[in-house]
Design a protein around this motif. Structure first.
Motif, PDB file in Angstrom:
ATOM      1  N   ALA A 155       0.815  -1.220   0.000  1.00  0.00           N
ATOM      2  CA  ALA A 155       0.000   0.000   0.000  1.00  0.00           C
ATOM      3  C   ALA A 155       0.850   1.273   0.000  1.00  0.00           C
ATOM      4  N   CYS A 156       2.187   1.120   0.028  1.00  0.00           N
ATOM      5  CA  CYS A 156       3.094   2.281   0.109  1.00  0.00           C
ATOM      6  C   CYS A 156       2.698   3.188   1.272  1.00  0.00           C
ATOM      7  N   ALA A 157       2.525   2.567   2.452  1.00  0.00           N
ATOM      8  CA  ALA A 157       2.072   3.309   3.621  1.00  0.00           C
ATOM      9  C   ALA A 157       2.871   2.910   4.849  1.00  0.00           C
ATOM     10  N   ALA A 158       2.857   3.790   5.821  1.00  0.00           N
ATOM     11  CA  ALA A 158       3.478   3.530   7.118  1.00  0.00           C
ATOM     12  C   ALA A 158       2.517   4.006   8.192  1.00  0.00           C
ATOM     13  N   CYS A 159       2.677   3.441   9.380  1.00  0.00           N
ATOM     14  CA  CYS A 159       1.765   3.759  10.465  1.00  0.00           C
ATOM     15  C   CYS A 159       2.517   3.677  11.789  1.00  0.00           C
ATOM     16  N   VAL A 160       2.441   4.721  12.583  1.00  0.00           N
ATOM     17  CA  VAL A 160       2.908   4.644  13.962  1.00  0.00           C
ATOM     18  C   VAL A 160       1.791   3.951  14.729  1.00  0.00           C
ATOM     19  N   VAL A 161       2.151   2.889  15.464  1.00  0.00           N
ATOM     20  CA  VAL A 161       1.132   2.094  16.148  1.00  0.00           C
ATOM     21  C   VAL A 161       1.167   2.325  17.650  1.00  0.00           C
ATOM     22  N   SER A 162       0.050   2.039  18.285  1.00  0.00           N
ATOM     23  CA  SER A 162      -0.043   2.158  19.741  1.00  0.00           C
ATOM     24  C   SER A 162       0.828   1.084  20.393  1.00  0.00           C
ATOM     25  N   GLU A 163       1.095   1.262  21.670  1.00  0.00           N
ATOM     26  CA  GLU A 163       2.003   0.370  22.382  1.00  0.00           C
ATOM     27  C   GLU A 163       1.456  -1.039  22.554  1.00  0.00           C
ATOM     28  N   ASP A 164       0.154  -1.239  22.355  1.00  0.00           N
ATOM     29  CA  ASP A 164      -0.423  -2.573  22.490  1.00  0.00           C
ATOM     30  C   ASP A 164      -0.546  -3.297  21.149  1.00  0.00           C
ATOM     31  N   GLU A 171      -5.749  -3.554  12.545  1.00  0.00           N
ATOM     32  CA  GLU A 171      -7.130  -3.556  12.079  1.00  0.00           C
ATOM     33  C   GLU A 171      -7.970  -2.589  12.922  1.00  0.00           C
ATOM     34  N   ASP A 172      -7.611  -2.464  14.179  1.00  0.00           N
ATOM     35  CA  ASP A 172      -8.316  -1.584  15.109  1.00  0.00           C
ATOM     36  C   ASP A 172      -7.836  -0.141  14.896  1.00  0.00           C
ATOM     37  N   LEU A 173      -8.724   0.745  14.484  1.00  0.00           N
ATOM     38  CA  LEU A 173      -8.349   2.142  14.216  1.00  0.00           C
ATOM     39  C   LEU A 173      -7.714   2.817  15.419  1.00  0.00           C
ATOM     40  N   ARG A 174      -8.085   2.405  16.619  1.00  0.00           N
ATOM     41  CA  ARG A 174      -7.513   2.977  17.835  1.00  0.00           C
ATOM     42  C   ARG A 174      -5.996   2.766  17.908  1.00  0.00           C
ATOM     43  N   GLN A 175      -5.510   1.693  17.287  1.00  0.00           N
ATOM     44  CA  GLN A 175      -4.084   1.377  17.334  1.00  0.00           C
ATOM     45  C   GLN A 175      -3.267   2.136  16.279  1.00  0.00           C
ATOM     46  N   ARG A 176      -3.953   2.846  15.390  1.00  0.00           N
ATOM     47  CA  ARG A 176      -3.271   3.637  14.369  1.00  0.00           C
ATOM     48  C   ARG A 176      -3.077   5.052  14.895  1.00  0.00           C
ATOM     49  N   VAL A 177      -1.903   5.327  15.408  1.00  0.00           N
ATOM     50  CA  VAL A 177      -1.618   6.635  16.002  1.00  0.00           C
ATOM     51  C   VAL A 177      -1.430   7.692  14.920  1.00  0.00           C
ATOM     52  N   LYS A 178      -0.719   7.323  13.847  1.00  0.00           N
ATOM     53  CA  LYS A 178      -0.442   8.262  12.759  1.00  0.00           C
ATOM     54  C   LYS A 178      -0.179   7.451  11.493  1.00  0.00           C
ATOM     55  N   GLU A 179      -0.816   7.827  10.381  1.00  0.00           N
ATOM     56  CA  GLU A 179      -0.601   7.133   9.103  1.00  0.00           C
ATOM     57  C   GLU A 179       0.109   8.058   8.128  1.00  0.00           C
ATOM     58  N   LEU A 180       0.982   7.463   7.322  1.00  0.00           N
ATOM     59  CA  LEU A 180       1.750   8.212   6.335  1.00  0.00           C
ATOM     60  C   LEU A 180       1.674   7.516   4.978  1.00  0.00           C
ATOM     61  N   LYS A 181       1.603   8.277   3.916  1.00  0.00           N
ATOM     62  CA  LYS A 181       1.684   7.737   2.551  1.00  0.00           C
ATOM     63  C   LYS A 181       3.148   7.857   2.131  1.00  0.00           C
ATOM     64  N   LEU A 182       3.693   6.809   1.514  1.00  0.00           N
ATOM     65  CA  LEU A 182       5.092   6.792   1.109  1.00  0.00           C
ATOM     66  C   LEU A 182       5.223   6.742  -0.403  1.00  0.00           C
ATOM     67  N   LYS A 183       6.405   7.107  -0.894  1.00  0.00           N
ATOM     68  CA  LYS A 183       6.720   7.014  -2.332  1.00  0.00           C
ATOM     69  C   LYS A 183       7.308   5.627  -2.597  1.00  0.00           C
ATOM     70  N   ALA A 184       6.988   5.112  -3.782  1.00  0.00           N
ATOM     71  CA  ALA A 184       7.518   3.792  -4.180  1.00  0.00           C
ATOM     72  C   ALA A 184       9.005   3.856  -4.446  1.00  0.00           C
TER      73      ALA A 184
END
Length: 184
Positions: A155-164, A171-184
């Motif tokens: 998906a060319c994406a990155a995500c900072v995830v929660s500590e759990d 899959e749980d939106l609560r665990q997605r702290v920050k999402e980023l789109k990346l270049k291929a």
């Protein structure tokens, strides 16, 4: 001394440990599969099941037992640590990351029972149970992991995830702290 007593005795004394002090502490624990087997559970469709065994402001110790799935490429935020293979063999892949781009695999290595591998600050890697070997790993990080970045290469994406959350796309939106789109 019992293994559980060694946790507090060895890990409770660490203060801003160096890379080598962290490795020595993990080695000094002298952990065997028998010490952690009661903590292991089915990964439930994830790459691994993880259980925190020790946690304070300085360090955290986790045990993981692995399914046959590879975890997502990820870093450990501003933490560094050592991984001790307690059982089985892991295929460990190291990635190169250029700012704003998807990580690129550099090389694979295999680590077997008894071996250690280092996870540097912001170092991106994946692991998996190689050859259905019954992989169990012990992880010691300093400081405790916070702001772990997980990558989705397709998906060319990155995500900072929660500590759990583990090293998989949450899959749980609560665990997605920050999402980023990346270049291929």
């Amino acid at each position: 001394m019992e293994w559980k007593d060694r946790l507090e005795n060895v890990l409770g004394r660490l203060k801003s440990p160096s890379k080598e002090e962290l490795r020595q502490a993990l080695s000094k624990l002298n952990t065997k599969v028998e010490d952690v087997k009661e903590q292991l559970m089915d990964p439930g469709g994830k790459p691994y099941y993880r259980k925190v065994l020790f946690h304070n402001e300085e360090v955290e110790l986790l045990v993981m037992n692995w399914s046959n799935l590879v975890c997502a490429p990820h870093d450990h935020g501003n933490s560094y640590g050592w991984i001790h293979v307690l059982n089985g063999t892991t295929k460990h892949t190291i990635f190169e990351v250029e700012d704003g781009r998807i990580p690129r695999a550099l090389f694979d290595e295999h680590k077997e029972k008894g071996e250690f591998l280092f996870a540097p600050v912001k170092g991106v890697h994946t692991m998996k149970d190689d050859k259905k070997s019954g992989l169990i790993t012990l992880h010691l990080y300093a400081p405790p992991i916070k702001d772990m970045m997980v990558y989705d290469l397709e998906a060319c994406a990155a995500c900072v995830v929660s500590e759990d959350c583990g090293a998989w796309w949450p899959e749980d939106l609560r665990q997605r702290v920050k999402e980023l789109k990346l270049k291929a």
